[in-house]
Design a protein around this motif. Structure first.
Motif, short mmCIF file in Angstrom:
data_model
loop_
_atom_site.label_atom_id
_atom_site.label_comp_id
_atom_site.label_asym_id
_atom_site.label_seq_id
_atom_site.Cartn_x
_atom_site.Cartn_y
_atom_site.Cartn_z
N ALA A 13 3.10 9.18 -1.26
CA ALA A 13 2.08 8.14 -1.11
C ALA A 13 0.97 8.64 -0.21
N HIS A 14 -0.16 7.99 -0.32
CA HIS A 14 -1.22 8.20 0.66
C HIS A 14 -0.80 7.45 1.92
N ILE A 15 -1.32 7.90 3.06
CA ILE A 15 -0.96 7.27 4.33
C ILE A 15 -1.26 5.76 4.27
N HIS A 17 0.05 3.45 2.45
CA HIS A 17 0.22 2.73 1.19
C HIS A 17 1.58 2.04 1.08
N GLY A 18 2.45 2.29 2.08
CA GLY A 18 3.69 1.51 2.16
C GLY A 18 4.97 2.28 1.93
N LYS A 19 4.91 3.58 2.09
CA LYS A 19 6.10 4.40 1.87
C LYS A 19 7.28 3.99 2.76
N SER A 20 7.03 3.90 4.06
CA SER A 20 8.13 3.58 4.98
C SER A 20 8.66 2.17 4.76
N THR A 21 7.74 1.23 4.50
CA THR A 21 8.17 -0.14 4.27
C THR A 21 9.05 -0.22 3.03
N ALA A 40 12.32 -1.92 12.34
CA ALA A 40 11.26 -1.67 11.37
C ALA A 40 11.05 -0.17 11.22
N GLN A 41 10.97 0.28 10.00
CA GLN A 41 10.66 1.66 9.68
C GLN A 41 11.63 2.65 10.29
N LEU A 42 12.80 2.59 9.75
CA LEU A 42 13.90 3.40 10.22
C LEU A 42 13.70 4.89 10.02
N LEU A 43 13.01 5.23 8.94
CA LEU A 43 12.92 6.65 8.63
C LEU A 43 12.02 7.42 9.59
N ASP A 44 11.04 6.74 10.12
CA ASP A 44 10.19 7.44 11.10
C ASP A 44 10.88 7.37 12.44
N SER A 45 11.74 8.34 12.76
CA SER A 45 12.56 8.11 13.93
C SER A 45 11.95 8.62 15.23
N ARG A 52 2.12 6.34 16.19
CA ARG A 52 0.94 6.71 15.43
C ARG A 52 1.01 6.19 14.01
N GLY A 53 2.18 5.65 13.63
CA GLY A 53 2.32 5.10 12.30
C GLY A 53 2.21 6.16 11.22
N ILE A 54 2.61 7.36 11.52
CA ILE A 54 2.57 8.39 10.49
C ILE A 54 3.92 9.07 10.41
N THR A 55 4.22 9.58 9.25
CA THR A 55 5.49 10.26 9.07
C THR A 55 5.25 11.75 9.27
N LEU A 131 3.23 0.29 -8.08
CA LEU A 131 2.01 -0.32 -7.55
C LEU A 131 2.43 -1.29 -6.47
N ASN A 132 2.15 -0.95 -5.23
CA ASN A 132 2.64 -1.72 -4.08
C ASN A 132 1.59 -2.70 -3.58
N LYS A 133 2.04 -3.59 -2.74
CA LYS A 133 1.17 -4.60 -2.08
C LYS A 133 0.55 -5.57 -3.08
N ILE A 134 1.28 -5.89 -4.15
CA ILE A 134 0.68 -6.82 -5.12
C ILE A 134 0.62 -8.24 -4.58
N ASP A 135 1.22 -8.46 -3.41
CA ASP A 135 1.09 -9.77 -2.77
C ASP A 135 -0.31 -9.98 -2.20
N LEU A 136 -1.05 -8.90 -2.00
CA LEU A 136 -2.39 -9.04 -1.42
C LEU A 136 -3.35 -9.65 -2.43
N PRO A 137 -4.21 -10.56 -1.96
CA PRO A 137 -5.17 -11.18 -2.88
C PRO A 137 -6.08 -10.13 -3.53
N ALA A 162 5.25 -4.01 -7.22
CA ALA A 162 6.13 -4.29 -6.09
C ALA A 162 5.37 -4.79 -4.88
N SER A 163 6.10 -5.47 -4.03
CA SER A 163 5.60 -5.75 -2.70
C SER A 163 6.71 -5.35 -1.74
N ALA A 164 6.51 -4.23 -1.08
CA ALA A 164 7.54 -3.76 -0.15
C ALA A 164 7.68 -4.76 0.99
N LYS A 165 6.61 -5.48 1.24
CA LYS A 165 6.62 -6.43 2.34
C LYS A 165 7.52 -7.63 2.01
N SER A 166 7.32 -8.22 0.82
CA SER A 166 8.10 -9.42 0.49
C SER A 166 9.43 -9.08 -0.17
P1 GTP Z 1 2.92 6.72 6.61
O1 GTP Z 1 4.33 6.66 7.11
O2 GTP Z 1 1.96 6.83 7.73
O3 GTP Z 1 2.69 7.69 5.51
O4 GTP Z 1 2.56 5.28 6.03
P2 GTP Z 1 3.41 4.53 4.97
O5 GTP Z 1 2.92 4.88 3.64
O6 GTP Z 1 4.84 4.70 5.28
O7 GTP Z 1 2.98 3.03 5.19
P3 GTP Z 1 3.81 1.86 5.89
O8 GTP Z 1 5.07 1.59 5.17
O9 GTP Z 1 3.88 2.17 7.34
O10 GTP Z 1 2.84 0.64 5.61
C1 GTP Z 1 1.53 0.61 6.08
C2 GTP Z 1 1.11 -0.81 6.32
O11 GTP Z 1 1.10 -1.55 5.09
C3 GTP Z 1 2.06 -1.56 7.24
O12 GTP Z 1 1.28 -2.37 8.07
C4 GTP Z 1 2.91 -2.41 6.30
O13 GTP Z 1 3.38 -3.57 6.89
C5 GTP Z 1 1.92 -2.70 5.18
N1 GTP Z 1 2.61 -2.92 3.88
C6 GTP Z 1 3.52 -2.11 3.30
N2 GTP Z 1 3.90 -2.63 2.11
C7 GTP Z 1 3.21 -3.78 1.93
C8 GTP Z 1 3.16 -4.77 0.89
O14 GTP Z 1 3.84 -4.71 -0.13
N3 GTP Z 1 2.29 -5.80 1.08
C9 GTP Z 1 1.52 -5.91 2.18
N4 GTP Z 1 0.71 -6.95 2.27
N5 GTP Z 1 1.54 -5.01 3.18
C10 GTP Z 1 2.38 -3.95 3.06
#
Ligand code: GTP
Length: 636
Positions: A13-15, A17-21, A40-45, A52-55, A131-137, A162-166
């Motif tokens: 994924a691009h940074i 975009h929700g990989k860890s979630t 939250a975000q177990l894999l980034d230990s 820094r929110g990066i892996t 395709l992630n974050k489809i919960d976003l408007p 998908a929505s990794a969040k929901s």
């Molecule tokens: P790196 O580890 O830095 O590569 O980032 P990542 O791709 O792992 O992204 P991460 O999972 O940290 O998510 C980035 C942000 O997007 C966080 O604030 C999450 O809460 C948010 N996020 C992830 N998935 C979703 C989703 O499905 N919907 C919404 N609305 N937000 C999401």
């Protein structure tokens, strides 16, 4: 579990975009981690990663999943998200058969999406678009699906929404992994081979090596193993799997397709390098092939691209810094360092890093975990210099092609022999320009994706930075990708900041080393108070030398505090002064005020200041702050 019921996959994924979630949600859904234990975000230990929110460092997790009554083992192998670590990304992908391609449905394809997809394709992986974050408007899954099809050529009819969040679509993702990712092959006749995709130093166990069994009869506790790149052998004291915490497995061997870790009293990650192949040479518990194991393809040593001087602010901390670097190196095979001392800076180290992020991480860890205060000199790329003489053109050709060559100190041109190549990782060591020599610098292929309206400003920026346009493509009518060949030295300045500011933050960028090219380069020196300040030397394009010198002295004037006497600051190329300014002396009354007042209060104030870690370094009679060392990063 038979190999046919194992699936090994990564998430690319691009940074952000929700990989860890997504990974967290999968662990939760498969009950690998109970919801209440979920941090939250177990894999980034690593702490630094989480902050820094990066892996940065990869890790793995084994999940149990049942589909149509069949039990499966899904091994998620996490990949670092940043370009600095692309070799590690590539090796962790080599341990998989498939990859989830996570794309933010509101943002679309970004530069790292593409870079990671190229790496996945090189490793022949089955790619499943999500395709992630489809919960976003703002999510536009159809448009983004089209974009993926047109840019990557990947069929998106079965893309998962998908929505990794929901938690929406997570079941579909797990099903798709079982259905679409091919099972690992299982060749038990061959000698055992395991691919190392990560290793880390553990204070109690020594180095923990993470691996995937590729073929053979497997690997078990008590086995004697051999690392093919280093040739060293070790006895395995513990083998296990990650769920994601490490669980020892002592009653059996891990078989082809399985992913696990072992411990073998190894002291430094240098002896268990990512990409190396491990084979079993002796075992009490299982049959071992006597055939010679061939190393798995793709092993490469990490090559540092960026070098900088690292000095303790306080000379007394030299030993502490040396120990800290030694400890850090146990856990970071890519870090290079060697002792350096300069008349201006005293004793310190010249360190090599994979890139700027890697450099920042090392700096932060040194300061935080080992509590040493540092001055870091401006990062520099690695230049190559070939004396002009018989055969030198041929040597230059070879440097450009990246062939290995005899390296050494620059020689006086002699008629007979082939010249050696001088490798310059410290600008102050760049030979004077009046020498008869070819100077070469590293170039990168740079890809920037941005909304089409910013293409103009981006091209202006690239031109200022000596970029050569290679290609320009419309991803969609509103988004464009531009590809440039550009000197790496121009990219490791404030280039990315400029890209962001000229595109209002909408651009993403990736680059990879493409080779060396000949450029007319000169060393720009700085004289402070008539003394050479070697750590401030920089290498610039000949044409830019004068302008760069002017900017540099002006900035240094801003950063260097005034002294009690006048201080001339000059920029020179060889013996020519190309720019000069004067730092005026501090006025007396300012000084008087400073020393007035209650002495104990003054002391308190001084202590407070000391705690605030003022990063300064005395050069001759003048004190130079950290910012001045970084002034050379933008000389425009
Ligand atoms: P790196 O580890 O830095 O590569 O980032 P990542 O791709 O792992 O992204 P991460 O999972 O940290 O998510 C980035 C942000 O997007 C966080 O604030 C999450 O809460 C948010 N996020 C992830 N998935 C979703 C989703 O499905 N919907 C919404 N609305 N937000 C999401």
């Amino acid at each position: 579990t038979p190999a046919s019921n194992i699936r090994n996959f990564a998430i690319i994924a691009h940074i952000d975009h929700g990989k860890s979630t997504l990974a967290d949600r999968m662990l939760e859904t498969t009950a690998t981690v109970a919801a209440r234990d979920m941090q939250a975000q177990l894999l980034d230990s690593m702490d630094l990663e989480r902050e820094r929110g990066i892996t940065i460092k990869l890790n793995a997790a084994r999940m149990a999943y049942e589909k149509d009554g069949e039990p499966y083992v899904l091994n998620l192998i996490d990949t670092p998200g940043h370009v600095d670590f692309s070799y590690e990304v590539s090796r962790s992908l080599a341990a998989c058969e498939g990859a989830l391609l996570v794309v933010d449905a509101a943002q679309g394809v970004q530069a790292q999406t593409l870079a990671n997809v190229y790496l996945a394709l090189e490793n022949d992986l089955e790619i499943i678009p999500v395709l992630n974050k489809i919960d976003l408007p703002a999510a536009e899954p159809e448009r983004v699906a089209e974009e993926i099809e047109s840019t990557i050529g990947l069929d998106c009819t079965d893309a998962i929404l998908a929505s990794a969040k929901s938690g929406l679509g997570i079941g579909d993702v797990l099903d798709a992994i079982v259905e679409r990712v091919p099972p690992p092959s299982d060749d038990q006749e061959k000698p055992t081979r395991c691919l190392i995709f990560d290793s880390k130093f553990d204070a109690y166990q020594g180095v923990v090596t993470y691996f995937r069994v590729v073929d053979g009869t497997g690997i078990a506790k008590g086995d004697k193993v051999k690392f093919l790149a280093t040739g060293k052998t070790h006895d395995i004291t513990e083998v296990g799997v990650m769920v994601p915490e490490r669980i020892p497995v002592s009653d059996r061997a891990l078989k082809p397709g399985e992913v696990g870790y072992f411990v073998a009293s190894i002291k430094s990650v240098d002896d268990a390098r990512v990409g190396d192949t491990v084979t079993v040479v002796k075992s009490q518990s299982h049959a071992v092939s006597t055939d010679e194991a061939e190393p798995l393809p793709g092993y490469a040593e990490a090559t540092p691209m960026v070098f900088a001087g690292v000095f303790p602010t306080d000379a007394d901390q030299y030993n502490a810094l040396r120990d800290a670097l030694g400890k850090l190196k146990l856990n970071d095979a890519a870090l290079r360092y060697e002792a350096e001392n300069s008349p201006a800076m005293g004793f310190g180290f010249r360190c090599g890093f994979l890139g700027l992020l890697h450099m920042e991480i090392v700096q932060e860890r040194l300061e935080r975990e080992y509590d040493v205060d540092l001055i870091i000199t401006a990062p520099s790329v690695v230049y190559k210099v070939v004396p002009r003489q018989k055969n030198s053109e041929a040597v230059v050709e070879k440097v450009m092609k990246g062939e290995a060559l005899k390296e050494g100190l620059i020689q006086e041109a002699s008629e007979e022999d082939t010249p050696t190549v001088l490798v310059v990782d410290n600008p102050s060591r760049m030979p004077d320009k009046d020498r008869q020599q070819h100077t070469l610098e590293p170039y990168v292929r740079l890809e920037v994706i941005a909304p089409t309206e910013y293409t103009g400003p981006l091209m202006d920026l690239a031109n200022e930075r000596r970029g050569e346009l290679v290609d320009m493509k419309y991803l969609t009518p509103t988004r464009t990708t531009v590809i440039y060949q550009m000197p790496l030295a121009e990219v490791i300045t404030d280039f990315f900041d400029q890209v962001k500011s000229r595109t209002r933050g909408y651009a993403s960028m990736e680059y990879a080393l493409s080779g060396y090219r000949e450029s007319p380069l000169v060393r720009l020196d700085v004289m402070i108070n008539k003394e050479l300040a070697a750590p401030l030397s920089t290498v610039v394009h000949e044409q830019d030398a004068q302008a760069a010198g002017k900017v540099l002295v002006r900035k240094l004037k801003e950063f260097i505090p005034r002294q009690m006497f006048k201080v001339p600051i000059q920029a020179c190329v060889g013996a020519n002064i190309v720019a000069s300014v004067q730092l005026s002396a501090m006025r007396k009354d300012v000084l008087a005020k400073c020393y007035g007042g209650d002495i104990s209060r003054k002391k308190k104030l001084l202590q407070k200041q000391a705690k605030g870690k003022k990063r300064m370094k005395a050069m001759g009679k003048v004190t130079v702050p950290q910012e001045a060392f970084m002034a050379v990063l933008n000389l425009r």
